[in-house]
Design a protein around this motif. Sequence first.
Motif, PDB file in Angstrom:
ATOM      1  N   GLN A 122       0.848  -1.190   0.000  1.00 45.03           N
ATOM      2  CA  GLN A 122       0.000   0.000   0.000  1.00 45.03           C
ATOM      3  C   GLN A 122       0.892   1.252   0.000  1.00 45.03           C
ATOM      4  N   GLY A 123       0.883   1.992  -1.090  1.00 47.52           N
ATOM      5  CA  GLY A 123       1.748   3.163  -1.223  1.00 47.52           C
ATOM      6  C   GLY A 123       1.504   4.213  -0.154  1.00 47.52           C
ATOM      7  N   LYS A 124       0.216   4.414   0.186  1.00 45.79           N
ATOM      8  CA  LYS A 124      -0.094   5.425   1.195  1.00 45.79           C
ATOM      9  C   LYS A 124       0.429   5.030   2.563  1.00 45.79           C
TER      10      LYS A 124
END
Lengths: 153, 155
Positions: A122-124
């Motif tokens: 998950q990039g966030k």
Amino acid sequence: MTKLATMTLPQRLSEFTVGLLFGLGLILSGMTDPRKVLGFLDLAGDWDPSLALVMGGAIAVGVLAFALAKRRGSSLLGSPLHLPTNTRLDRRLILGSLAFGIGWGMAGLCPGPAMVSMAAGQGKALLFVLAMLAGMRLFDFLERQTQRRIKEN
Amino acid sequence: MHIDWQHFTPWSSLAGGVMLGLAAALFVLLNGRILGISGILGGLRLREHGTRGGDRAWRVSFLLGLLAAPLLWMAGEGWGLAQPGLMSDAMVIDADWGMLIVAGLLVGLGTRYGAGCTSGHGVCGLSRLSPRSLVATMAFMGAGFATVYVLRHIV
């Protein structure tokens, strides 16, 4: 294998396995789902009580384990017990925990689930973890400044 | 108060919670340590200072295990042990980038000043019956409730 490695291998394996079990527990329980966490923190909206059961289940097991550990006084793999000795109820504890709670309520992420989410790609979550590490380093920096001031006076 | 029965997951949350408790139990019984993520992460140094070595390896081993968990879960989905996509679908972060940066900074700074987070204070501290952890847990839960109230019902 060196002598040192044979001595510490069981400990390293245990730490890795415990980390793995903890991470799987976070996923299964729903702690890695920010919507679920925020649903629990939203008392005035549609309240999802699931996380109360997460805490309840964890503490029910934990109470027994810590009582046993304190009675034994040492760990099974030989290292001494590293239990907190600080008992002060001070401003640092309360203001720090309040700041943590605000961040938790903003994102729905606390440190463990953020790390797991990041590893899941998950990039966030990666962004959150980088900001969190920056916050931790800021603490170290501010602590060093305070120590220096104390020494100078 | 209105309970969201649709999203309520009593069994998986209870089972997951028991796993978290078991992990904390194994850690203190086998390794003699408190399972607290912010402390393990915050105390990690890239280079070891001083003569007392050995403070880094245990942190790294634990964190590698933690980071391996979602990969094992995904492998489990491949083997048909869990419904594919269920984990990643349930990790959606709605907060925007600016919000995440502020939240991350607050969580990093706050957990270090408060000397613990949901795991160290919430699970281990309450299990040890520590008054300090009870105060910390009430503070961060209270702040979490208040923050969500403000963001969802006032702003």
